[in-house]
Write an enzyme that holds these catalytic residues in place. Structure first.
Site, short mmCIF file in Angstrom:
data_model
loop_
_atom_site.label_atom_id
_atom_site.label_comp_id
_atom_site.label_asym_id
_atom_site.label_seq_id
_atom_site.Cartn_x
_atom_site.Cartn_y
_atom_site.Cartn_z
N HIS A 1 -23.19 23.76 -2.55
CA HIS A 1 -21.76 23.85 -2.89
C HIS A 1 -20.98 22.88 -2.00
CE1 HIS A 1 -18.07 26.31 -4.13
NE2 HIS A 1 -17.61 25.35 -3.35
N HIS B 1 -17.67 19.82 -1.78
CA HIS B 1 -16.55 19.04 -2.31
C HIS B 1 -16.61 17.64 -1.70
CE1 HIS B 1 -14.61 22.61 -4.04
NE2 HIS B 1 -15.15 23.23 -2.99
N LYS C 1 -18.65 25.30 -13.59
CA LYS C 1 -17.92 26.06 -12.57
C LYS C 1 -16.74 26.81 -13.15
CE LYS C 1 -16.75 27.32 -8.42
NZ LYS C 1 -16.52 26.68 -7.15
N HIS D 1 -16.26 30.91 -8.73
CA HIS D 1 -15.33 31.19 -7.63
C HIS D 1 -14.85 32.62 -7.84
CE1 HIS D 1 -12.29 29.99 -4.50
NE2 HIS D 1 -11.82 31.15 -4.93
N HIS E 1 -19.85 30.99 -2.32
CA HIS E 1 -19.23 31.32 -1.02
C HIS E 1 -18.81 32.78 -0.92
CE1 HIS E 1 -15.78 30.43 -3.56
NE2 HIS E 1 -15.87 29.14 -3.39
N ASP F 1 -19.52 24.57 1.14
CA ASP F 1 -18.12 24.54 0.70
C ASP F 1 -17.28 23.62 1.59
OD1 ASP F 1 -15.95 25.06 -0.91
OD2 ASP F 1 -15.47 26.98 0.01
C1 NCD Z 1 -11.80 24.16 -1.94
C2 NCD Z 1 -11.17 22.78 -2.05
O1 NCD Z 1 -10.40 22.40 -1.15
O2 NCD Z 1 -11.45 22.08 -3.02
N1 NCD Z 1 -11.08 24.92 -0.98
C3 NCD Z 1 -11.54 25.99 -0.29
O3 NCD Z 1 -10.75 26.60 0.45
N2 NCD Z 1 -12.79 26.38 -0.35
C4 NCD Z 1 -11.85 24.81 -3.26
C5 NCD Z 1 -12.74 26.03 -3.31
O4 NCD Z 1 -13.95 25.94 -3.24
O5 NCD Z 1 -12.21 27.14 -3.43
ZN ZN Z 2 -15.63 25.16 -2.89
#
Ligand code: NCD
Ligand code: ZN
Length: 354
Positions: free
Chosen positions: A19, A21, A105, A142, A180, A258
């Site tokens: 996971h 970003h 997702k 999520h 998460h 995450d």
């Molecule tokens: C994530 C993001 O910034 O894209 N933020 C987070 O707090 N985890 C989005 C997500 O996974 O919820």
């Molecule tokens: Zn995330």
């Protein structure tokens, strides 16, 4: 796994991040090498400013990621699609056909960063979920309800009862990753639920409880936006439940950082955005958490085996070595004049070997 000299070093099969970003453009180019340094592959989240909803967009994004990988590094992005009420079953056919899309997702609308296009009502997605179930495309979730009448700290628990349990009753063969997880409720559900379900756990939810958001650096009061993410950090009993799950040896729990970089100015603001940027020290942070639990021998399966097994992908062949020593100071991470502040820099007993 091999250990030497009373666990001063730990060599494990190279892990994956289930996971992540990565963002896009200059930000992606700045943060991607930190993930590639530790992880062979990552499930790449589709919540770009303009969400990745089609296979065509996902493949274009994948090409941009491959382009951004530094020459001497190897990294395989595993792409995902962003589910909306306009998603079609035919898009799932194309996803399956591509062989490059590894999940779809579900973001409940407004639950987190860039989730405005998320799903208002799961009933709108029935035909798509049905196709995913038939073609065995995993649903990545999520797991929070974002209703204003639900306390922020209870959003995950409500999601289990109100959304996830009915959804899995309707689509019992759908492969689901509850992303998460942050509560003992989610841990218990994932541990006991029938069917094919697993959960990712972040390093920061293993190491910190919600007090970490409200501590000054000298131990007095303060508010630390870099510790703010969604789902938000929970109380200590939940952290312990997560640590118990991660170190239990259950293949239903595996690593997903995450890591979610945001520019310093957007974190240190009157309305800080959610997301902890952990990629540079994520693997040392996991080692720290497992070490504190006396479970370093369980780290390899959690980080390197169970995720690949759940996604039906081969385990990695390479290895990484961790050393029990504080990490060297990280370079300042910048892109286009923005700075990205990693969590836990300087507060870790483990580091990656050169
Ligand atoms: C994530 C993001 O910034 O894209 N933020 C987070 O707090 N985890 C989005 C997500 O996974 O919820
Ligand atoms: Zn995330």
């Amino acid at each position: 796994m091999s250990t030497e000299t009373a666990l001063q070093t730990l060599t494990i099969t190279q892990p994956d991040d289930w996971h992540l970003h990565l963002r896009d453009g200059a930000t992606m180019a700045a943060v991607l090498p930190f993930s590639a340094r530790s992880f062979a592959r990552a499930i790449v989240m589709p919540n770009l400013r303009s969400p990745v909803t089609t296979v065509q967009q996902a493949l274009a994004y994948r090409a941009r990621i491959l382009e951004a990988i530094p020459a001497q590094m190897a990294f395989e992005p595993l792409m995902t699609l962003y589910l909306t009420s306009a998603s079609s079953p035919e898009e799932i056919d194309r996803a399956r056909e591509s062989g490059l899309i590894h999940g779809v997702k579900l973001y409940p609308a407004r639950a987190t960063t860039h989730s405005d296009a998320g799903v208002q009502s799961i009933a709108d997605c029935a035909a798509v979920l049905d196709r995913m179930q038939r073609l065995d495309v995993p649903l990545l979730v999520h797991g929070e309800v974002a209703r204003p009448d639900v306390d922020v700290f209870d959003r995950e628990r409500f999601f289990l009862d109100e959304v996830l349990i009915p959804l899995r009753r309707d689509f019992p063969a759908l492969r689901v990753v509850l992303e998460h997880v942050t509560t003992s409720d989610a841990v218990q559900y994932v541990r006991e639920a029938p069917g094919r379900i697993a959960a990712t756990i972040t390093a920061h939810h293993l190491l910190y409880n919600r007090n970490a958001m409200f501590l000054g650096t000298d131990g007095s009061a303060g508010m630390r936006p870099h510790f703010y993410c969604l789902p938000v950090l929970k109380r200590e009993s939940h952290r312990r439940a997560l640590l118990g799950a991660a170190t239990s040896g259950s293949p239903r729990f595996f690593l997903g950082t995450d890591s979610a970089p945001h520019p310093r100015g957007e974190k240190e603001s009157a309305c800080a955005c959610a997301g902890c940027f952990t990629a540079p020290l994520a693997l040392p942070m996991y080692a720290q958490a497992f070490d504190q639990a006396g479970a370093l021998d369980r780290l390899e399966a959690f980080a390197s085996f169970y995720g690949a097994d759940f996604y039906g992908l081969p385990r990695n062949a390479g290895v990484v070595t961790l050393v029990r020593q504080a990490p060297a100071p990280l370079p300042k991470i910048t892109a286009q004049g923005w700075e990205f502040v990693p969590l836990a820099s300087g507060a870790c007993d483990w580091s990656l070997a050169d």
